[in-house]
Write a protein that holds these residues in place. Structure first.
Motif, mmCIF file in Angstrom:
data_model
loop_
_atom_site.group_PDB
_atom_site.id
_atom_site.type_symbol
_atom_site.label_atom_id
_atom_site.label_comp_id
_atom_site.label_asym_id
_atom_site.label_seq_id
_atom_site.Cartn_x
_atom_site.Cartn_y
_atom_site.Cartn_z
ATOM 1 N N LEU A 40 0.861 -1.149 0.183
ATOM 2 C CA LEU A 40 -0.002 0.166 -0.104
ATOM 3 C C LEU A 40 0.887 1.259 0.070
ATOM 4 O O LEU A 40 1.742 1.250 0.730
ATOM 5 C CB LEU A 40 -0.942 0.070 1.304
ATOM 6 C CG LEU A 40 -1.955 -0.882 1.284
ATOM 7 C CD1 LEU A 40 -2.735 -0.637 2.727
ATOM 8 C CD2 LEU A 40 -2.877 -1.125 0.092
ATOM 9 N N ASP A 42 0.627 5.360 0.783
ATOM 10 C CA ASP A 42 -0.008 6.412 1.307
ATOM 11 C C ASP A 42 -0.069 7.473 0.076
ATOM 12 O O ASP A 42 0.836 7.936 -0.260
ATOM 13 C CB ASP A 42 0.537 6.978 2.563
ATOM 14 C CG ASP A 42 -0.185 8.242 3.107
ATOM 15 O OD1 ASP A 42 -0.917 8.887 2.301
ATOM 16 O OD2 ASP A 42 0.161 8.432 4.358
ATOM 17 N N TRP A 57 -0.578 2.874 10.923
ATOM 18 C CA TRP A 57 -0.856 1.885 10.088
ATOM 19 C C TRP A 57 -1.105 0.219 10.871
ATOM 20 O O TRP A 57 -0.921 -0.723 10.242
ATOM 21 C CB TRP A 57 0.298 1.542 9.205
ATOM 22 C CG TRP A 57 0.401 2.665 8.215
ATOM 23 C CD1 TRP A 57 1.736 3.599 8.325
ATOM 24 C CD2 TRP A 57 -0.392 3.317 7.254
ATOM 25 N NE1 TRP A 57 1.579 4.590 7.233
ATOM 26 C CE2 TRP A 57 0.355 4.510 6.854
ATOM 27 C CE3 TRP A 57 -1.603 2.776 6.755
ATOM 28 C CZ2 TRP A 57 -0.132 5.164 5.593
ATOM 29 C CZ3 TRP A 57 -2.118 3.790 5.617
ATOM 30 C CH2 TRP A 57 -1.858 4.837 5.241
ATOM 31 N N GLU A 84 -9.244 -1.291 -2.494
ATOM 32 C CA GLU A 84 -8.766 0.132 -2.193
ATOM 33 C C GLU A 84 -9.653 0.948 -1.456
ATOM 34 O O GLU A 84 -9.262 1.656 -0.145
ATOM 35 C CB GLU A 84 -8.075 0.742 -3.420
ATOM 36 C CG GLU A 84 -6.764 0.565 -3.811
ATOM 37 C CD GLU A 84 -6.437 1.253 -4.970
ATOM 38 O OE1 GLU A 84 -7.155 2.441 -5.287
ATOM 39 O OE2 GLU A 84 -5.100 1.052 -5.517
ATOM 40 N N SER A 88 -9.096 2.144 2.617
ATOM 41 C CA SER A 88 -8.700 3.437 2.544
ATOM 42 C C SER A 88 -9.820 3.927 4.022
ATOM 43 O O SER A 88 -9.396 4.792 4.752
ATOM 44 C CB SER A 88 -9.100 4.465 1.693
ATOM 45 O OG SER A 88 -8.204 3.982 0.511
ATOM 46 N N GLU A 89 -11.101 3.575 3.859
ATOM 47 C CA GLU A 89 -12.048 3.937 4.940
ATOM 48 C C GLU A 89 -11.575 3.351 6.425
ATOM 49 O O GLU A 89 -11.800 4.000 7.346
ATOM 50 C CB GLU A 89 -13.227 3.289 4.613
ATOM 51 C CG GLU A 89 -14.466 3.645 5.676
ATOM 52 C CD GLU A 89 -15.769 3.182 4.791
ATOM 53 O OE1 GLU A 89 -16.879 3.291 5.667
ATOM 54 O OE2 GLU A 89 -15.954 2.590 4.027
ATOM 55 N N ARG A 93 -7.033 6.715 5.907
ATOM 56 C CA ARG A 93 -6.125 7.501 4.959
ATOM 57 C C ARG A 93 -6.231 7.090 3.459
ATOM 58 O O ARG A 93 -6.449 5.505 3.541
ATOM 59 C CB ARG A 93 -4.602 7.324 5.266
ATOM 60 C CG ARG A 93 -4.286 7.964 6.576
ATOM 61 C CD ARG A 93 -2.822 7.868 6.918
ATOM 62 N NE ARG A 93 -1.981 8.586 6.353
ATOM 63 C CZ ARG A 93 -1.449 9.574 6.870
ATOM 64 N NH1 ARG A 93 -2.155 10.347 7.952
ATOM 65 N NH2 ARG A 93 -0.631 10.524 6.134
ATOM 66 N N LYS A 94 -6.364 7.638 2.500
ATOM 67 C CA LYS A 94 -6.359 7.020 1.310
ATOM 68 C C LYS A 94 -5.107 6.351 0.792
ATOM 69 O O LYS A 94 -4.090 6.836 1.045
ATOM 70 C CB LYS A 94 -6.652 8.432 0.213
ATOM 71 C CG LYS A 94 -7.031 7.728 -1.215
ATOM 72 C CD LYS A 94 -7.229 8.896 -2.330
ATOM 73 C CE LYS A 94 -7.179 8.397 -3.613
ATOM 74 N NZ LYS A 94 -8.157 7.162 -4.014
ATOM 75 N N VAL A 95 -5.248 5.332 0.432
ATOM 76 C CA VAL A 95 -4.192 4.247 0.041
ATOM 77 C C VAL A 95 -4.207 3.611 -1.391
ATOM 78 O O VAL A 95 -5.463 3.583 -1.879
ATOM 79 C CB VAL A 95 -4.077 3.067 1.046
ATOM 80 C CG1 VAL A 95 -3.848 3.391 2.485
ATOM 81 C CG2 VAL A 95 -5.349 2.299 1.088
#
Length: 263
Positions: A40, A42, A57, A84, A88-89, A93-95
């Protein structure tokens, strides 16, 4: 000299997620087939997501990645497949799920002593480094493509092997951290596989974290800090260590029950 027998084989198709047990595996210069083939990123920082920075993480260790005929499948704690968006949720954080590490990609490692002192939710000092210095380009290994761990070390801690994320668990005789003495030498496993043992494996906060159903265990690091501090590479300070990193000299297959011979 025969030093042990392969007791367990494990791979982790996505870095910092739970993995799977194997009965046998092909091994190339990229390690066990299917190991750390994805990671993953970030999306905000471009850094590789790693439970070595547990404040951000640690939640990755609630997810399991396995390699199916159609590719890597990730499931959440409830057993449902996720992608994804769900990751992310859950992680806040959006990954981005990627199959190649960008050149020069950085991973953050929280100072383990500070994590022990203050807990995983607190903001503590972190160090930054490029991962995979002894692994093929683009892979998601922390340092080298294979990680070996002995039952002697696990008995000394004591802790579950899953906490240290080894590829090969070797049944050994004797007490203590016997693989420390293998550094700089080569081992043969089974009929063809030959490995060069590079360095002791320094431990971060990851072994102390919850791994799926395994609860937190600060002892998984504290015991090492008290009993087995080593200098992994020149210029580094003495760090808690468990297991050894290895490179592949001659590829081959490995299976449960294979003899491990130290040359």
């Amino acid at each position: 000299m025969r030093v042990g027998t392969v007791e367990r084989l494990r791979r982790y198709p996505v870095k910092s997620m739970l993995g799977e047990e194997l009965g046998e595996a092909a091994v190339s210069d990229r390690g066990l087939a299917g190991d750390r083939v994805m990671g993953l990123l970030d999306a905000g920082s471009g850094r590789v997501a790693s439970a070595k920075n547990p404040r951000l993480w640690a939640g990755m260790l609630a997810f399991t990645a396995v390699l199916e005929p159609g590719g890597v499948v990730i499931t959440g704690p409830d057993g449902r497949e996720v992608g994804e968006g769900e990751l992310s949720e859950a992680l806040g954080r959006k990954v981005l799920l990627v199959d190649e590490r960008p050149p020069g990609a950085i991973v953050e490692r929280a100072v383990p002593e500070e994590v022990l002192a203050h807990g995983i939710a607190e903001e503590v000092a972190v160090t930054e480094s490029e991962i995979g210095r002894a692994a093929p380009a683009g892979t998601f290994f922390d340092f080298a493509p294979l990680h070996l761990l002995t039952t002697s070390t696990l008995g000394a801690v004591p802790a579950e092997a899953e906490r240290y994320r080894p590829n090969v668990v070797i049944r050994t005789e004797g007490a203590g951290y016997v693989e420390n003495a293998w550094v700089g030498r080569e081992v043969r496993i089974g009929p063809d596989l030959r490995l060069r043992i590079l360095v002791p494996t320094p431990r971060c906060a990851v072994p102390t974290l919850a791994h799926g159903e395994l609860p937190r265990s600060t002892a998984a690091l504290k015991v090492l800090a008290a009993q087995n501090r080593l200098v992994p590479l020149e210029g580094m300070t003495a760090l808690p260590c468990a297991g050894v990193y290895a490179q592949v000299v001659e590829p081959g297959a490995v299976a449960l029950g294979d003899a491990v011979v130290l040359d």
